[in-house]
Design a protein around this motif. Sequence first.
Motif, PDB file in Angstrom:
ATOM      1  N   ASP A  25       0.834  -1.209   0.000  1.00 27.62           N
ATOM      2  CA  ASP A  25       0.000   0.000   0.000  1.00 27.62           C
ATOM      3  C   ASP A  25       0.862   1.249   0.000  1.00 27.62           C
ATOM      4  N   VAL A  26       1.930   1.202   0.811  1.00 23.33           N
ATOM      5  CA  VAL A  26       2.805   2.368   0.941  1.00 23.33           C
ATOM      6  C   VAL A  26       3.459   2.689  -0.404  1.00 23.33           C
ATOM      7  N   ALA A  29       0.902   4.097  -2.722  1.00 19.01           N
ATOM      8  CA  ALA A  29       0.546   5.465  -2.325  1.00 19.01           C
ATOM      9  C   ALA A  29       1.594   6.462  -2.808  1.00 19.01           C
ATOM     10  N   ALA A  30       2.865   6.083  -2.709  1.00 18.79           N
ATOM     11  CA  ALA A  30       3.939   6.980  -3.134  1.00 18.79           C
ATOM     12  C   ALA A  30       3.811   7.294  -4.619  1.00 18.79           C
ATOM     13  N   SER A  33       0.454   9.298  -5.360  1.00 20.00           N
ATOM     14  CA  SER A  33       0.469  10.666  -4.844  1.00 20.00           C
ATOM     15  C   SER A  33       1.217  11.615  -5.770  1.00 20.00           C
ATOM     16  N   SER A  34       2.323  11.132  -6.334  1.00 11.94           N
ATOM     17  CA  SER A  34       3.089  12.023  -7.207  1.00 11.94           C
ATOM     18  C   SER A  34       2.252  12.384  -8.428  1.00 11.94           C
ATOM     19  N   THR A  36      -1.063  12.438  -8.444  1.00 10.34           N
ATOM     20  CA  THR A  36      -2.110  13.321  -7.938  1.00 10.34           C
ATOM     21  C   THR A  36      -1.634  14.776  -7.882  1.00 10.34           C
TER      22      THR A  36
ATOM     23  N   VAL B  53       4.533  17.556  -5.301  1.00  5.71           N
ATOM     24  CA  VAL B  53       4.865  16.148  -5.550  1.00  5.71           C
ATOM     25  C   VAL B  53       5.571  15.580  -4.316  1.00  5.71           C
ATOM     26  N   LEU B  56       3.008  15.575  -1.195  1.00  2.00           N
ATOM     27  CA  LEU B  56       1.880  14.647  -1.303  1.00  2.00           C
ATOM     28  C   LEU B  56       2.357  13.203  -1.189  1.00  2.00           C
ATOM     29  N   VAL B  57       3.537  12.924  -1.718  1.00  2.00           N
ATOM     30  CA  VAL B  57       4.097  11.574  -1.578  1.00  2.00           C
ATOM     31  C   VAL B  57       4.334  11.277  -0.097  1.00  2.00           C
ATOM     32  N   GLY B  60       1.036  10.838   1.569  1.00  2.00           N
ATOM     33  CA  GLY B  60       0.443   9.600   1.072  1.00  2.00           C
ATOM     34  C   GLY B  60       1.051   8.373   1.746  1.00  2.00           C
ATOM     35  N   VAL B  61       2.378   8.351   1.849  1.00  2.00           N
ATOM     36  CA  VAL B  61       3.081   7.243   2.501  1.00  2.00           C
ATOM     37  C   VAL B  61       2.701   7.167   3.980  1.00  2.00           C
ATOM     38  N   ALA B  64      -0.925   5.803   4.160  1.00  2.00           N
ATOM     39  CA  ALA B  64      -1.100   4.397   3.755  1.00  2.00           C
ATOM     40  C   ALA B  64      -0.476   3.430   4.743  1.00  2.00           C
TER      41      ALA B  64
END
Lengths: 195, 176
Positions: A25-26, A29-30, A33-34, A36, B53, B56-57, B60-61, B64
Amino acid sequence: MLNYIWIGLLMIGFTFGIVNGRLDDVTKAAMDSSQTAVTVCIGLLGVMCLWTGLMKIAEKSGLIRIIGRAVRPVLRFLFPEIPKEHPALGAIVMNLVANFLGLGNAATPLGIKAMKELQSINKDKKTATNAMCMFLVLNTAAIQLVPANIIALRTSEGSKKPAEIIICIWIASVCATIMGIIAAKMLSAVWKKDN
Amino acid sequence: MDLIRHLSDYAVPAIFVVILGVAVLKKVKAYDVFVEGAKDGIDTIIKIIPSLVGLLVAVGVFKASGAMDSLILLLRPITDLLGMPPQVAPLALLRPISGSASFAFVTEIIKSFGPDSYAGRVAATMMGSTETIFYTLAVYYGSVGIKNIRYTLIAAIMADIISVIASVWACQFIFG
């Protein structure tokens, strides 16, 4: 400071990911997200241009100066130490109005000019004056007429009424500004220059 | 409450009318100036992309991995006391420190809960009603070499706390 926060978020994230067994998941997500981030920015582009364009008109038409003249009496109360007709007052007004209109690019140079003017009437060059403290507190609590990036973000995410939160933002920032003024005035009375 | 909500319907058109009205009175070439100003908008957005970028990464990490849930749980007593949606709490901590990081966080919240959700509105209000304190102080005091900032930070943080509380309260009052 942001460097530490950024590294912290990622390191804690990966550690928790291992502990919780969520590394898949991590990783996902990484990557997501980029993507996004770029999509969000493209979505913001239109509304952002609309506001910066409109605010440029306000700047060129002299609307900044008109509002500036109107709020001068208020500044006499906030900055009693600044001599009347001192150029610092003009720069402060322009900076606060530019902030109010959301002209970030114009506000910062005006603010730095205001600080230089305030420094010229400061006796102890290493220590902030009451006027400087008040000016910066007003800047950090600044009221913004149109919070363009927030409205743009709400628009791009499909809000039914993107500008609806404007009133909430005004209420919250007026409360913050009043609190800031009270705090600065009170602290200036008890906080002696040498501590 | 309806009155206030209607007021926000008028806010944006009123701003247009006033700005364009003054431009007409002062004989400004409004369209040319508009296009020039809109270019600043593009510059701003392009400049945001790299930091967004990165941040948000990171957010996000953090989310999650389950670390965000732990942080929210930790802050729960405070958020419950204030009536704040728990998911928004980390934003209140992030906002005075970094503008771009908190923008990334608001983006996350609005994406997960929707722009018209309670959490989405509170996050947007909080983002719009405060400034990045540490950055502002560093830039302005740094520009003239002030070392002793006296009570500036304390007063700014007091104002920030009030703005966080008022954001929650205003959203409850108007949309609740």
